[in-house]
Scaffold this motif. Structure first.
Motif, mmCIF file in Angstrom:
data_model
loop_
_atom_site.group_PDB
_atom_site.id
_atom_site.type_symbol
_atom_site.label_atom_id
_atom_site.label_comp_id
_atom_site.label_asym_id
_atom_site.label_seq_id
_atom_site.Cartn_x
_atom_site.Cartn_y
_atom_site.Cartn_z
ATOM 1 N N MET A 1 22.385 -13.589 -7.772
ATOM 2 C CA MET A 1 23.142 -14.744 -8.240
ATOM 3 C C MET A 1 22.097 -15.120 -9.497
ATOM 4 N N LYS A 2 22.966 -15.760 -10.453
ATOM 5 C CA LYS A 2 22.012 -16.416 -11.625
ATOM 6 C C LYS A 2 22.340 -17.880 -11.496
ATOM 7 N N SER A 3 21.481 -18.737 -11.643
ATOM 8 C CA SER A 3 21.647 -20.237 -11.787
ATOM 9 C C SER A 3 21.907 -20.883 -13.051
ATOM 10 N N GLY A 4 22.933 -21.858 -13.106
ATOM 11 C CA GLY A 4 23.101 -22.420 -14.441
ATOM 12 C C GLY A 4 22.150 -23.592 -14.598
ATOM 13 N N GLU A 5 22.499 -24.340 -15.762
ATOM 14 C CA GLU A 5 21.315 -25.315 -16.079
ATOM 15 C C GLU A 5 21.159 -26.487 -15.208
ATOM 16 N N GLY A 6 20.026 -26.655 -14.791
ATOM 17 C CA GLY A 6 19.640 -27.662 -13.920
ATOM 18 C C GLY A 6 19.923 -27.293 -12.214
ATOM 19 N N THR A 7 19.808 -26.092 -12.050
ATOM 20 C CA THR A 7 20.069 -25.548 -10.815
ATOM 21 C C THR A 7 19.067 -24.539 -10.143
ATOM 22 N N LEU A 8 18.828 -24.718 -8.957
ATOM 23 C CA LEU A 8 17.899 -23.715 -8.157
ATOM 24 C C LEU A 8 18.489 -23.156 -7.031
ATOM 25 N N ILE A 9 18.793 -21.796 -7.088
ATOM 26 C CA ILE A 9 19.375 -21.101 -5.844
ATOM 27 C C ILE A 9 18.202 -20.351 -5.115
ATOM 28 N N ALA A 10 18.102 -20.430 -3.909
ATOM 29 C CA ALA A 10 17.056 -19.874 -3.021
ATOM 30 C C ALA A 10 17.802 -19.015 -2.033
ATOM 31 N N PHE A 11 17.504 -18.017 -1.852
ATOM 32 C CA PHE A 11 18.060 -17.110 -0.489
ATOM 33 C C PHE A 11 16.664 -16.902 0.374
#
Length: 473
Positions: free
Chosen positions: A176-186
């Protein structure tokens, strides 16, 4: 000296603009384990309870649930979406079964009974991308933690009932790709499965999150570097968390006294939360005003105002470059970097494709040391060098693998180093400790309050005038 004193006072005024109330923080925390139609998972409800408590302790309003059906999850998500609208920080945490079908990720309620791809797409599972967009879209900072990379329990059924037999059902979750101001962690890399941990305890990923993300004064991206290291060590390199980030500011879930916003009101927990260290914004603007300067007095003024600033190493390197003259080994760290540098993983294969000879490997090691990431200059990439490369990658927001690809190698060559890259040997002492490594400059976050903007503009004008007067003198 009196100018610096007055300048410091004005900066303190800038920090207090718009900081009269604490940031609004909301979290969605759910752990599903008691599945009705597939194997149960004993730990996700335990994980969710521990994470909810951790977030409440640093000022979050938590929408919490365990072992939720499809309808119950929808109800919780609607509540979260309403409360997260316009929030300063929104956190989405899920532990349980998650599946990837045709490149899209889905979370599984405990009553899910999926027999085909059609069941998935018609709502038996919850689409993660759509959910995040609808619930967290208006939040200033969005943090997503997915401890859901288990084996797909419905994979065989979905494949057997596919009309074409070509449906893409993979293990783990899709990238998944994150948008502005976003952190995604798996919990682990795309397409891989994560460990649930010992029954009755937290999973390795959730335990590492709890141990690191709310440490006082630790920025969230630094915390995630520690999370990856802890999980990797605990699982004996069997699991390495993965993520993607587009954060545009320094995010602290538990700021220390030095990172707290001046005069912010404490929450019920007694903690003063700050989504972004506001002092970073003032320092960043100061640095931007002098970073291209060829005048030593302007760079020294920055160092006087921020003796331990985040751009100290860059300022010293710029001063060294001015003193020694232009060098082909001296570049600007903030120059254009290919966007693929932040997304493309580096492996042994991609590094081999660059074709680095021993001299070029020595150059890489010298540059890392010159940037504050100390390593021996041997011309061979040992485990020590791999560890240092990981730290450099994590500090820059690149995928942290310890290997290079052509994009990362190009980015490293473009960074400012402390003087020309000259020959050195393994007995050479590093010039700086790794802890002083410069961070790439995050852009400050801006609030939409017009009063804040007017106050900041006024103080900024006064500060700018004072700085101009200082430099003309």
């Amino acid at each position: 000296m009196r100018y610096l004193t007055l300048l410091a006072s004005l900066m303190c005024m800038a920090l207090s603009v718009g900081a009269a109330k604490a940031d609004r923080r909301v979290a969605f925390v759910v752990g599903n384990g008691s599945y009705k139609n597939v194997a149960q998972l004993p730990n996700p409800p335990i994980d969710a309870k521990a994470m909810a408590s951790t977030l409440r302790n640093v000022g979050f309003e938590v929408i919490e649930g365990s072992n939720l059906t499809r309808d119950q999850m929808t109800e919780k998500l609607l509540d979260f979406g309403r409360k997260a609208q316009g929030s300063d920080v929104a956190v989405f945490y899920y532990a349980g079964h998650g599946i990837a079908v045709s490149g899209s990720n889905y979370l599984l309620p405990v009553d899910a009974d999926i027999k085909s791809e059609m069941d998935v797409k018609l709502g038996a599972a919850i689409n993660i991308d759509l959910t995040l967009e609808q619930t967290m879209g208006d939040a200033k900072v969005k943090l997503v933690f997915l401890d859901a990379c288990r084996d797909n329990p419905f994979a065989a059924k979905i494949k057997s009932n596919s009309a074409t037999r070509s449906v893409n059902v993979q293990s783990g979750l899709a990238e998944m790709k994150s948008g502005e101001g976003t952190l995604i962690a798996f919990a682990t890399g795309p397409g891989q499965t994560a460990l649930d941990g010992q029954e009755g305890n937290n999973s390795p990923f959730t335990r590492a999150l709890i141990d690191n993300i709310t440490k006082p004064g630790v920025e969230i991206q630094q915390a995630m570097t520690s999370v990856r290291a802890q999980v990797n060590e605990e699982t004996r390199k069997g699991q390495l968390p993965w993520g993607h980030t587009n954060l545009i500011g320094a995010v602290y879930l538990n700021p220390s006294q030095t990172t707290q916003v001046a005069n912010a009101a404490p929450t019920a927990s007694g903690v003063v939360p700050a989504a972004v260290g506001s002092s970073d914004g003032v320092e960043l603007e100061y640095w931007r005003s002098v970073k291209e300067s060829n005048k030593p007095e302007e760079l020294n003024a920055y160092l006087s105002a921020y003796p331990n600033g985040q751009f100290k190493a860059l300022a010293l390197a710029r001063l060294a470059a001015i003193k020694t003259g232009p060098s082909t080994a001296t570049r600007n760290l903030n120059g254009g970097v290919d966007p693929a540098t932040f997304t493309d993983d580096a492996t042994q294969l991609t590094e081999d494709q660059i074709g680095l000879d021993k001299g070029q490997r020595r150059d890489v090691q010298r540059r890392l040391t010159g940037l504050g990431f100390d390593t021996k200059v041997t011309g061979a990439f040992s485990d020590e060098t791999r560890t240092v490369l990981k730290r450099w990658q994590a500090a820059r927001g690149y995928p942290s693998t310890g290997y290079l690809n052509k994009f990362q190698h190009k980015a490293l060559l473009s960074e400012v180093v402390a003087g020309p890259a000259t020959a050195s040997d393994t007995s050479q002492k590093p010039a700086r400790r790794a802890a002083s490594a410069p961070q790439s400059a995050p852009a400050p976050q801006h609030r939409s309050n017009p009063g804040d903007a007017a106050g900041a503009a006024f103080v900024g004008g006064v500060v700018g005038g004072m700085m101009g007067g200082m430099f003309r003198r």
